[in-house]
Design an enzyme around this catalytic site. Structure first.
Site, mmCIF file in Angstrom:
data_model
loop_
_atom_site.group_PDB
_atom_site.id
_atom_site.type_symbol
_atom_site.label_atom_id
_atom_site.label_comp_id
_atom_site.label_asym_id
_atom_site.label_seq_id
_atom_site.Cartn_x
_atom_site.Cartn_y
_atom_site.Cartn_z
ATOM 1 N N ASP A 164 -19.300 28.644 3.565
ATOM 2 C CA ASP A 164 -18.765 28.740 1.969
ATOM 3 C C ASP A 164 -17.340 28.498 1.937
ATOM 4 O OD1 ASP A 164 -19.155 29.786 -0.690
ATOM 5 O OD2 ASP A 164 -18.309 32.000 -0.072
ATOM 6 N N ARG B 126 -24.832 32.164 5.000
ATOM 7 C CA ARG B 126 -24.422 30.774 4.880
ATOM 8 C C ARG B 126 -23.808 30.309 6.049
ATOM 9 N NH1 ARG B 126 -21.390 32.831 -0.563
ATOM 10 N NH2 ARG B 126 -23.425 33.624 -0.556
ATOM 11 N N ASP C 8 -14.706 28.418 -1.298
ATOM 12 C CA ASP C 8 -14.492 28.883 -2.603
ATOM 13 C C ASP C 8 -13.108 28.376 -2.970
ATOM 14 O OD1 ASP C 8 -16.812 30.198 -3.206
ATOM 15 O OD2 ASP C 8 -16.214 32.204 -2.664
ATOM 16 N N ARG D 156 -25.197 24.033 4.531
ATOM 17 C CA ARG D 156 -25.157 25.066 3.480
ATOM 18 C C ARG D 156 -26.269 24.655 2.303
ATOM 19 N NH1 ARG D 156 -21.820 28.400 -0.100
ATOM 20 N NH2 ARG D 156 -23.201 29.424 -1.308
#
Length: 196
Positions: free
Chosen positions: A108, A105, A110, A96
């Protein structure tokens, strides 16, 4: 490395959203997500539940190939900032690069929610939640904001979360994942489909 959890640990309902739309060193996006989940386990994060993988339109539209998205429920002794650092380290391990906000990407990860914690405070959370859509692509918080201020708006997060934590309740909005999902317009959910 963090110690494994035992029966006396009480941290629960840590929600993490996963996404990939670019091939990484381990393969296509679905393979990247599977390997990233394994990597988090190796780092001492207990994975309590993993959603199905979903094919989702690229967000924002036209920014690249479509995504594979998923969500998981995790348990760990790590504090939110420590866990976020581990997520960033894991993203970097899969190639990344943070060159463009909302860009393509390889991975990811989160941190969507950490139990019922609101960080850094309610006023800051509300300011990011209310940020106009034309500014969301240009601005990123310099500190961890929890829950994720866009959580309630994103079908590609809520649909996977509904697999693993439909009853988790947003500490500010007071709505469950299932309720937030049902409030979204059908047009925003119809293109999020399970990967076969």
């Amino acid at each position: 490395m963090p110690q494994p959890l035992d029966a006396q640990d009480t941290v629960s309902e840590i929600l993490i959203a996963l996404g990939s739309n670019v091939t990484s060193s381990v393969g296509a996006p679905a393979q990247t997500l599977a390997c990233a989940i394994d990597k988090l386990r190796e780092e001492g994060v207990r994975i309590a539940a993993v959603s199905r993988f979903y094919s989702t339109p690229c967000f924002p539209a036209g920014a690249g190939p479509d995504y594979v998205n998923a969500a998981l429920v995790a348990r760990t002794r790590m504090a939110p900032a420590e866990l976020l650092a581990l997520l960033h380290k894991t993203e970097a391990a899969f190639g990344r690069e943070r060159a463009e906000r909302w860009g393509q990407r390889t991975l990811d990860l989160d941190l969507v929610a950490y139990d019922q914690v609101v960080l850094p405070d309610l006023e800051t959370f509300e300011a990011w939640r209310a940020l106009p859509s034309d500014l969301q692509r240009m601005r990123a918080p310099e500190e961890l904001v929890l829950p994720h201020p866009r959580l309630q708006d994103r079908a590609f997060v809520l649909i996977p979360l509904s697999d693993v934590a439909p009853d988790w309740r947003h500490p500010v909005l007071g709505l469950t994942v299932a309720q937030m999902l049902s409030a979204l317009p059908a047009a925003s959910t119809s293109d999020v489909t399970p990967v076969s």
